[in-house]
Design a protein around this motif. Structure first.
Motif, PDB file in Angstrom:
ATOM      1  N   ARG A 138     -97.139   3.561   0.027  1.00 10.08           N
ATOM      2  CA  ARG A 138     -97.839   2.326   0.419  1.00 10.08           C
ATOM      3  C   ARG A 138     -96.868   1.259   0.897  1.00 10.08           C
ATOM      4  O   ARG A 138     -97.090   0.645   1.930  1.00 10.08           O
ATOM      5  N   PHE A 139     -95.794   1.027   0.155  1.00 13.11           N
ATOM      6  CA  PHE A 139     -94.894  -0.077   0.490  1.00 13.11           C
ATOM      7  C   PHE A 139     -93.721   0.356   1.370  1.00 13.11           C
ATOM      8  O   PHE A 139     -93.336  -0.357   2.282  1.00 13.11           O
ATOM      9  N   GLU A 142     -95.503   2.402   4.382  1.00 10.05           N
ATOM     10  CA  GLU A 142     -96.481   1.521   5.041  1.00 10.05           C
ATOM     11  C   GLU A 142     -97.769   2.243   5.441  1.00 10.05           C
ATOM     12  O   GLU A 142     -98.349   1.986   6.482  1.00 10.05           O
ATOM     13  N   PRO A 144    -101.771   3.149   4.996  1.00  9.32           N
ATOM     14  CA  PRO A 144    -102.980   2.595   4.383  1.00  9.32           C
ATOM     15  C   PRO A 144    -103.477   3.526   3.281  1.00  9.32           C
ATOM     16  O   PRO A 144    -103.101   4.705   3.236  1.00  9.32           O
ATOM     17  N   ILE A 145    -104.329   2.985   2.415  1.00  5.57           N
ATOM     18  CA  ILE A 145    -104.797   3.755   1.253  1.00  5.57           C
ATOM     19  C   ILE A 145    -105.392   5.108   1.650  1.00  5.57           C
ATOM     20  O   ILE A 145    -105.115   6.138   1.006  1.00  5.57           O
ATOM     21  N   GLY A 157    -110.416   6.122  -4.255  1.00  6.40           N
ATOM     22  CA  GLY A 157    -110.631   5.355  -5.486  1.00  6.40           C
ATOM     23  C   GLY A 157    -109.509   5.602  -6.490  1.00  6.40           C
ATOM     24  O   GLY A 157    -109.001   4.665  -7.113  1.00  6.40           O
ATOM     25  N   LYS A 160    -106.397   3.818  -5.341  1.00  5.30           N
ATOM     26  CA  LYS A 160    -106.478   2.366  -5.570  1.00  5.30           C
ATOM     27  C   LYS A 160    -106.213   2.041  -7.041  1.00  5.30           C
ATOM     28  O   LYS A 160    -105.535   1.062  -7.363  1.00  5.30           O
ATOM     29  N   ALA A 161    -106.752   2.858  -7.925  1.00  2.00           N
ATOM     30  CA  ALA A 161    -106.533   2.630  -9.358  1.00  2.00           C
ATOM     31  C   ALA A 161    -105.051   2.810  -9.707  1.00  2.00           C
ATOM     32  O   ALA A 161    -104.482   2.032 -10.487  1.00  2.00           O
ATOM     33  N   GLN A 163    -102.553   2.393  -7.661  1.00  2.47           N
ATOM     34  CA  GLN A 163    -101.844   1.259  -7.063  1.00  2.47           C
ATOM     35  C   GLN A 163    -101.913   0.047  -7.991  1.00  2.47           C
ATOM     36  O   GLN A 163    -100.897  -0.614  -8.247  1.00  2.47           O
ATOM     37  N   HIS A 164    -103.108  -0.208  -8.494  1.00  2.00           N
ATOM     38  CA  HIS A 164    -103.310  -1.339  -9.401  1.00  2.00           C
ATOM     39  C   HIS A 164    -102.437  -1.193 -10.651  1.00  2.00           C
ATOM     40  O   HIS A 164    -101.668  -2.089 -11.012  1.00  2.00           O
ATOM     41  N   ILE A 167     -98.646  -1.644  -9.939  1.00  2.00           N
ATOM     42  CA  ILE A 167     -98.189  -3.028  -9.726  1.00  2.00           C
ATOM     43  C   ILE A 167     -98.152  -3.780 -11.060  1.00  2.00           C
ATOM     44  O   ILE A 167     -97.210  -4.529 -11.346  1.00  2.00           O
ATOM     45  N   VAL A 168     -99.155  -3.548 -11.883  1.00  2.00           N
ATOM     46  CA  VAL A 168     -99.171  -4.191 -13.211  1.00  2.00           C
ATOM     47  C   VAL A 168     -97.936  -3.753 -14.007  1.00  2.00           C
ATOM     48  O   VAL A 168     -97.235  -4.579 -14.614  1.00  2.00           O
TER      49      VAL A 168
END
Lengths: 182, 288
Positions: A138-139, A142, A144-145, A157, A160-161, A163-164, A167-168
């Protein structure tokens, strides 16, 4: 994407200019992805070159079946990195030390000011394999999801989970307030 | 949808807006005021991570990798051509292909454009270049084309040096020298025209040697004279940027293969380095 599909099709017909264009489009992204995965810029250079040479050799085997070209190319890079790490007899495992932890009275400002790739790499060692892969694609890559999901064979989905949570976890590892560090 | 899934979606949407659309964290937070407290630190972390991973490849590596890749592409192109040209006599092949180019153009031009000196298509490549030069109308366009052809010669030198073919390296170096002399000559003959045209509006800004990765600067906003002269001045400035970049990248790429090239090819490769350094220096002076 239509444009990329046409480029890939022409590259498969051995049109060198089309492949050269794909190379230019992805060179920096693949390089950053490899650097981030192996943490060594010199060796990342060799691997990046090899990714594109492998892609050149096997472009005819690529098929558009819901999987974009980027996912195919990053999969080559991923496999190459796995091979490289497997062959590497001695892996440097640097423990996370005090220098990795960013301390400031305003932790948000501190992150922006101080975070460099080495610190980030050390912090990602605390992540799960899947979380690390999401952050890399992702970073650094580069993507997209949707394309990250294709590379990792996971649902959007789930990515995305991941990724969340990644980052946390990074934030938890990298940021401590003055009070915590004293 | 659960609250957690909803938040994952919001976070991803904000990341997409921040990382690819250039929006700010504040803009995202305004779109989702209810989640702002939770979102803000995560977005700040993500932006910092994105900045940290934005490493750039070294310019020497970028140049060398590009040459190696183009050499590999050249091999692919020549493999393809050998498969159907192998049984032709060499002269007949050249004639047939040049005729084909004139009649239909297209794919063969592209294949020949990437062919290497040991390929049957290479004479076609050289002939096509001569034709392009002859058909190019202005002196400045000819100078631009000369710079492009010099770039091709560098790729070929690296390819043949890696194969240890000193004779070919010498021959291509000679062609490189000719191109760079032509570039400098054409650049100096176009100088008076473009500088005259800017007299009233002030001389065009002198470009300093750019860093290798720097994009070509935008032309200055204010008009300085008639349209054609303005365009010519802009094109000249662009050419200056290209030549300045090549003046750094090309000798660097040649030096980078010197260590690994077979011993036999090294003296020829050293001469190629000297020719490229001197040639680009001359061209840059002519463009100043």
């Amino acid at each position: 994407m239509q444009n990329e599909e046409s480029l890939v099709h022409r590259a498969q017909q051995r049109e060198t200019e089309a492949f050269a264009q794909l190379y230019e489009n992805y060179f920096d992204k693949i390089y950053r992805y490899v650097v981030f995965k192996i943490g060594n810029r010199t060796e990342a250079e060799d691997l990046t070159q090899q990714v594109f040479l492998n892609a050149l050799q096997s472009i005819s085997s690529f098929k558009w079946k819901g999987r974009p070209f980027s996912a195919w190319l990053f999969r080559i890079a991923h496999n190459q990195i796995v091979d490289y790490l497997r062959k590497k007899t001695r892996q440097a495992t640097t423990p996370l030390d005090k220098s990795t932890v960013i301390s400031d009275s305003n932790p948000q400002l501190a992150i922006e000011r101080k975070l460099d790739i080495e610190q980030l790499l050390l912090a990602t060692k605390r992540l799960t394999k899947a979380q690390r892969e999401v952050i890399s694609l992702r970073f650094a890559g580069e993507l997209p999801i949707a394309e990250v999901a294709k590379v990792m064979d996971k649902s959007e989905g789930a990515v995305k989970a991941l990724q969340h949570s990644a980052i946390v976890a990074l934030r938890k590892t990298l940021v401590v307030t003055n009070n915590d560090s004293k | 949808m659960t609250a957690s899934k909803e938040f994952d979606n919001v976070l991803d949407e904000c990341l997409e807006r921040l990382l690819t659309k250039g929006e700010t964290i504040e803009q995202c937070l305004q779109s989702y005021p209810e989640q702002a407290v939770e979102l803000e630190p995560l977005l700040q972390m993500a932006v910092a991570a994105k900045k940290a991973v934005a490493v750039q490849p070294r310019s020497e590596f970028r140049a060398e990798a590009r040459y190696q890749f183009h050499a590999a592409l050249g091999e692919v192109a020549s493999q393809r051509s050998r498969s159907f040209l192998g049984w032709f006599p060499r002269w007949a092949t050249v004639v047939a292909i040049v005729l084909g180019l004139i009649l239909v153009g297209g794919g063969t031009v592209s294949a020949a454009g990437y062919s290497m000196p040991d390929s049957p298509l290479y004479p076609v490549k050289l002939t096509t270049e001569q034709v392009r030069l002859a058909l190019t109308p202005s002196e400045l366009s000819k100078a631009q084309l000369s710079a492009e052809l010099a770039d091709r010669r560098i790729v070929e030198i690296i390819y043949m040096a890696n194969k240890g073919d000193a004779q070919q390296v010498e021959a291509i170096t000679q062609r490189l020298d000719e191109r760079l002399i032509m570039l400098a000559t054409l650049a100096s003959t176009t100088r008076d025209v473009t500088q005259e045209g800017t007299k009233d509006g002030g001389a065009p800004e002198v470009l300093t040697l750019p860093s290798v990765e720097q994009p070509a600067p935008s032309p200055p906003e204010e008009a300085t004279g008639e349209g054609d002269v303005r365009i010519e001045t802009d094109e000249r400035a662009k050419l200056r940027v290209t030549v300045a970049r090549d003046a750094v990248n090309h000798p660097a790429a040649l030096r980078s293969v010197l260590g690994q090239a077979p011993e036999l090819a090294k003296p020829a490769l050293r001469r190629a380095i000297a020719v490229s350094v001197a040639g680009y220096e001359r061209a840059l002076k002519a463009l100043d």
